[in-house]
Design a protein around this motif. Structure first.
Motif, PDB file in Angstrom:
ATOM      1  N   LEU A  18       0.857  -1.170   0.000  1.00 35.10           N
ATOM      2  CA  LEU A  18       0.000   0.000   0.000  1.00 35.10           C
ATOM      3  C   LEU A  18       0.896   1.223   0.000  1.00 35.10           C
ATOM      4  O   LEU A  18       1.803   1.331   0.831  1.00 35.10           O
ATOM      5  N   THR A  19       0.679   2.121  -0.916  1.00 38.94           N
ATOM      6  CA  THR A  19       1.511   3.314  -1.010  1.00 38.94           C
ATOM      7  C   THR A  19       0.733   4.504  -0.473  1.00 38.94           C
ATOM      8  O   THR A  19      -0.328   4.834  -0.988  1.00 38.94           O
ATOM      9  N   LEU A  20       1.275   5.118   0.577  1.00 41.87           N
ATOM     10  CA  LEU A  20       0.670   6.296   1.186  1.00 41.87           C
ATOM     11  C   LEU A  20       1.730   7.376   1.318  1.00 41.87           C
ATOM     12  O   LEU A  20       2.918   7.082   1.426  1.00 41.87           O
ATOM     13  N   SER A  21       1.300   8.609   1.356  1.00 41.56           N
ATOM     14  CA  SER A  21       2.266   9.700   1.472  1.00 41.56           C
ATOM     15  C   SER A  21       2.904   9.700   2.862  1.00 41.56           C
ATOM     16  O   SER A  21       2.281   9.313   3.852  1.00 41.56           O
ATOM     17  N   GLU A  22       4.149  10.131   2.917  1.00 42.67           N
ATOM     18  CA  GLU A  22       4.882  10.167   4.184  1.00 42.67           C
ATOM     19  C   GLU A  22       4.200  11.076   5.193  1.00 42.67           C
ATOM     20  O   GLU A  22       4.141  10.765   6.388  1.00 42.67           O
ATOM     21  N   GLY A  23       3.681  12.194   4.716  1.00 39.89           N
ATOM     22  CA  GLY A  23       3.008  13.127   5.609  1.00 39.89           C
ATOM     23  C   GLY A  23       1.775  12.511   6.252  1.00 39.89           C
ATOM     24  O   GLY A  23       1.521  12.701   7.448  1.00 39.89           O
ATOM     25  N   GLU A  27       1.123  11.719  10.248  1.00 38.76           N
ATOM     26  CA  GLU A  27      -0.070  12.216  10.929  1.00 38.76           C
ATOM     27  C   GLU A  27      -0.881  11.063  11.524  1.00 38.76           C
ATOM     28  O   GLU A  27      -1.394  11.159  12.637  1.00 38.76           O
ATOM     29  N   LEU A  28      -0.982   9.963  10.800  1.00 35.57           N
ATOM     30  CA  LEU A  28      -1.742   8.799  11.287  1.00 35.57           C
ATOM     31  C   LEU A  28      -1.151   8.223  12.568  1.00 35.57           C
ATOM     32  O   LEU A  28      -1.891   7.720  13.419  1.00 35.57           O
ATOM     33  N   LYS A  29       0.156   8.284  12.703  1.00 28.51           N
ATOM     34  CA  LYS A  29       0.804   7.743  13.906  1.00 28.51           C
ATOM     35  C   LYS A  29       0.311   8.437  15.165  1.00 28.51           C
ATOM     36  O   LYS A  29       0.367   7.872  16.252  1.00 28.51           O
ATOM     37  N   GLY A  30      -0.184   9.646  15.031  1.00 31.79           N
ATOM     38  CA  GLY A  30      -0.745  10.363  16.167  1.00 31.79           C
ATOM     39  C   GLY A  30      -2.137   9.887  16.538  1.00 31.79           C
ATOM     40  O   GLY A  30      -2.647  10.193  17.607  1.00 31.79           O
ATOM     41  N   TYR A  31      -2.761   9.135  15.642  1.00 33.26           N
ATOM     42  CA  TYR A  31      -4.129   8.673  15.870  1.00 33.26           C
ATOM     43  C   TYR A  31      -4.241   7.184  16.157  1.00 33.26           C
ATOM     44  O   TYR A  31      -5.209   6.746  16.774  1.00 33.26           O
ATOM     45  N   THR A  32      -3.301   6.411  15.668  1.00 30.89           N
ATOM     46  CA  THR A  32      -3.393   4.962  15.859  1.00 30.89           C
ATOM     47  C   THR A  32      -2.009   4.356  15.994  1.00 30.89           C
ATOM     48  O   THR A  32      -1.059   4.812  15.365  1.00 30.89           O
ATOM     49  N   SER A  33      -1.931   3.333  16.803  1.00 35.10           N
ATOM     50  CA  SER A  33      -0.658   2.620  16.930  1.00 35.10           C
ATOM     51  C   SER A  33      -0.644   1.380  16.043  1.00 35.10           C
ATOM     52  O   SER A  33       0.374   0.724  15.901  1.00 35.10           O
ATOM     53  N   LEU A  35      -1.753   0.735  12.355  1.00 36.91           N
ATOM     54  CA  LEU A  35      -2.272   1.208  11.077  1.00 36.91           C
ATOM     55  C   LEU A  35      -2.990   0.100  10.311  1.00 36.91           C
ATOM     56  O   LEU A  35      -4.026   0.338   9.689  1.00 36.91           O
ATOM     57  N   SER A  36      -2.487  -1.119  10.373  1.00 32.02           N
ATOM     58  CA  SER A  36      -3.117  -2.225   9.656  1.00 32.02           C
ATOM     59  C   SER A  36      -4.532  -2.468  10.158  1.00 32.02           C
ATOM     60  O   SER A  36      -5.473  -2.631   9.362  1.00 32.02           O
ATOM     61  N   ALA A  37      -4.717  -2.506  11.469  1.00 35.96           N
ATOM     62  CA  ALA A  37      -6.046  -2.741  12.036  1.00 35.96           C
ATOM     63  C   ALA A  37      -6.991  -1.593  11.711  1.00 35.96           C
ATOM     64  O   ALA A  37      -8.176  -1.812  11.391  1.00 35.96           O
TER      65      ALA A  37
END
Length: 85
Positions: A18-23, A27-33, A35-37
């Motif tokens: 899955l290709t997602l932007s680094e930004g 930002e997602l790391k601040g919302y979930t530990s 990401l896959s789930a």
């Protein structure tokens, strides 16, 4: 994030690319530990939503066809008066 109703709650997992932007990832790391789930829960909800939308469109099409068939049974077709057969 709690799991929504899934078609296959105990299905096997398999890795995917899955290709997602680094930004976005930062930002997602601040919302979930996990990401896959989180992605799986959101995609599961998306699939359910799409299935419901498809079912709704099919139901609407079925109702439209039933209406046209009822009208045709009641008054016939304009083309019936002009048949060459």
């Amino acid at each position: 994030m709690p799991r929504t109703s899934s078609a296959m709650p105990l299905s096997r997992k398999r890795p995917v690319n899955l290709t997602l932007s680094e930004g976005l990832i930062a930002e997602l790391k601040g919302y979930t530990s996990n990401l896959s789930a989180t992605a799986e829960a959101l995609l599961t909800a998306y699939v359910v939503e799409q299935k419901q939308a498809r079912s709704s469109r099919q139901k609407q099409a079925d109702q439209t066809v039933a209406g046209w068939n009822a009208l045709h049974a009641q008054v016939g077709s304009f083309a019936d008066e002009h048949s060459t057969l």
